[in-house]
Motif scaffolding. Structure first.
Motif, mmCIF file in Angstrom:
data_model
loop_
_atom_site.group_PDB
_atom_site.id
_atom_site.type_symbol
_atom_site.label_atom_id
_atom_site.label_comp_id
_atom_site.label_asym_id
_atom_site.label_seq_id
_atom_site.Cartn_x
_atom_site.Cartn_y
_atom_site.Cartn_z
ATOM 1 N N GLU A 105 -8.858 -0.981 -4.512
ATOM 2 C CA GLU A 105 -8.619 -2.026 -3.455
ATOM 3 C C GLU A 105 -7.366 -2.745 -3.898
ATOM 4 N N LEU A 106 -6.390 -2.565 -2.898
ATOM 5 C CA LEU A 106 -4.929 -3.112 -3.126
ATOM 6 C C LEU A 106 -4.757 -4.367 -2.498
ATOM 7 N N LYS A 107 -4.119 -5.510 -3.047
ATOM 8 C CA LYS A 107 -4.289 -6.599 -2.620
ATOM 9 C C LYS A 107 -2.676 -7.199 -3.130
ATOM 10 N N ASP A 147 -8.891 1.680 0.266
ATOM 11 C CA ASP A 147 -7.411 2.027 0.223
ATOM 12 C C ASP A 147 -7.107 3.139 -0.569
ATOM 13 N N GLU A 168 0.987 -1.338 0.135
ATOM 14 C CA GLU A 168 0.071 -0.140 0.043
ATOM 15 C C GLU A 168 0.807 1.177 0.058
HETATM 16 MG MG MG Z 1 -6.124 -3.652 0.646
#
Ligand code: MG
Ligand code: A3P
Length: 466
Positions: free
Chosen positions: A294-296, A276, A225
């Motif tokens: 959305e970060l993954k 995020d 992130e």
């Molecule tokens: Mg995330």
């Protein structure tokens, strides 16, 4: 932006035929016919009542296939942030902006200086309710819905049909026509402590470069992130700042949370959850979708992925999809890393296309079944959480059945904070505003297989949210 697509999903075996649909979508809540098991003590809910659990079986899933519940595109109604000390702020100061990270960065860097925030005390629904009170004071209108909860609770419910290891403990209470659901914080904290003890049990081991430890793996998500976000838009940020992100300290104290109104079938919901960041500035027109991302992170797939590799990844996609779908986050950005935590590539998915990818791949889950299950379960809760008091909602690992039982006869436990109760207790927003829980947009949208909003479609034989 897309640099790599994991796995040739279309080359995977076709989906097996669905079992015949033999039962109705909403099972009638049933009293448990088996003798009551000894229940665990609930120390923080002192007035343990003697109600037997009422059960909502997960299987057979065939009853959630076919005819589908209408859903509503989530719309933001309010937001709040936490600052660098994790202090609540009723503003958008916690919003971050996406700017692609440097490939090749080591996600382990800076682990020693990580400022890790973990709730020491039960946060209940306090920040969410506090924001709703402010919203009601500002607009003079009551925020009305059948359910109010954190997005995380709904993610757990929605994904339960396809995760036999899913387990959760929640509390629910009915107040003025709305069911409020929170996590059972103490049970979750005890589970975390047990997991952590299990991870560090035995004699101290030398660091194993082939098997990074659990804490390091948790750090990778936050590091990704920090590598991918900026406090302002890329246009308003200096190249130096962007280039120095790999050296920036990592902290998860600051957050931005979006509160949305949405609906599953005949149940309307207010959900709050962390977002995020944005890929573009927020549109000024509130009717337009917000370009959240959305970060993954995920382990990169081997060059020639086996079926089990794809299966593992597509199971992860279920969590990515559900989490983003619930708040109306249109894009999921996955950072693929090596086993040791080096960022190798990124891929950007449109949230609405993820169920279709999986359907063409291993078909290990079905987005429509998740939605129908959630709609059915929420209706079951409305039929069950009817009286005063506090109810416990439990799913045990491999249990296959969600149980609801009353654990406190009166009051709302600690689920509703005093600020909220005082505000509503003064009669604010509790006026007779007609039907409870179903707003006009939703009523228009009810019906099988109907496009409910902005291209979100659920048809009888189509799992894809197009
Ligand atoms: Mg995330
Ligand atoms: P990843 O999801 O990339 O692993 P979120 O994506 O939900 O905003 O969470 C950000 C990061 O917090 C996660 O990144 C992970 O590092 C950490 N995290 C979130 N939930 C977690 C959990 N239940 N256990 C361990 N780490 C978690």
């Amino acid at each position: 932006m897309s640099q790599k697509r994991p796995g040739a999903a279309s080359s995977l075996p076709p989906r097996p035929p669905a079992p015949p649909d033999t039962s109705s979508i909403h099972p009638t809540p049933e009293r448990d016919p088996t003798p009551p098991r000894k229940r665990r003590r609930v120390d923080h809910m002192p007035f343990l009542a003697s109600s037997d659990p009422i059960r909502f079986p997960i299987q057979p899933l065939s009853r959630f296939q076919g005819a589908s519940a209408s859903i509503k595109r989530p719309r933001e109604i309010a937001y709040f942030s936490y600052d660098e000390n994790h202090e609540y702020r009723e503003d958008d100061s916690g919003i971050s902006y996406y700017c692609p990270p440097q490939i090749g960065a080591n996600l382990c860097d800076g682990f020693d200086t990580f400022r890790h925030y973990e709730d020491k005390e039960d946060p209940h629904l306090n920040s969410l309710l506090r924001t709703l009170v402010s919203q009601e004071k500002r607009t003079g209108e009551r925020v009305q819905a059948d359910f109010v909860t954190w997005r995380g609770m709904m993610t757990k419910i929605m994904t339960a049909p396809f995760d036999m290891f899913a387990a959760f403990d929640m509390f629910a209470t009915l107040h003025d026509g709305t069911i409020y659901i929170e996590e059972d914080f103490e049970t979750r904290a005890a589970e975390r402590a047990a997991e952590s003890a299990a991870n560090s049990r035995g004699p101290p081991r030398p660091p194993n470069r082939h098997q990074p430890d659990h804490k390091m793996m948790t750090y990778w998500g936050y590091k990704f992130e920090t590598l991918s976000m900026l406090p302002d838009t890329p246009e308003n940020t200096s190249q130096d700042f962007i280039a120095n992100r790999p050296k920036a300290p990592v902290s998860n104290h600051a957050q931005h949370c979006s509160i949305v109104r949405t609906a599953f079938g005949s149940s309307s919901l207010i959900l709050g959850g962390e977002v995020d960041g944005l890929s573009d500035p927020k549109p000024s027109n509130p009717d337009l979708p917000i370009p959240w991302v959305e970060l993954k992170t995920a382990e990169e797939l081997p060059l020639r992925p086996q079926h089990r590799d794809i299966l593992k990844y597509e199971r992860k996609l279920l969590k990515f999809w559900a989490q983003s779908f619930l708040l109306g986050v249109p894009k999921v950005i996955v950072g693929f890393r090596s086993k040791q935590g080096v960022l190798r590539s990124i891929d950007v998915y449109e949230t609405g296309k993820i169920p279709g990818m999986v359907r063409r791949g291993t078909a290990c889950w079905d987005g429509n079944v998740c939605i129908n299950f959630a709609a059915g379960f929420l209706q079951f809760l409305k039929d069950t959480v009817k009286g005063e008091g506090v109810y416990k909602i439990t799913l045990r690992k491999k249990g296959g059945v969600v149980e609801v039982c009353k654990v406190q006869e009166k009051g709302t436990g600690d689920i509703l904070c005093s600020e909220f109760l005082e505000w509503r207790g003064k009669g604010n927003g509790t006026g007779d505003d007609g039907e409870v829980g179903v707003d006009d947009t939703q009523r228009e949208n009810e019906g099988e297989g109907k496009v409910v909003d902005d291209g979100i479609r659920v048809t009888q034989h189509q799992a894809v949210l197009s």
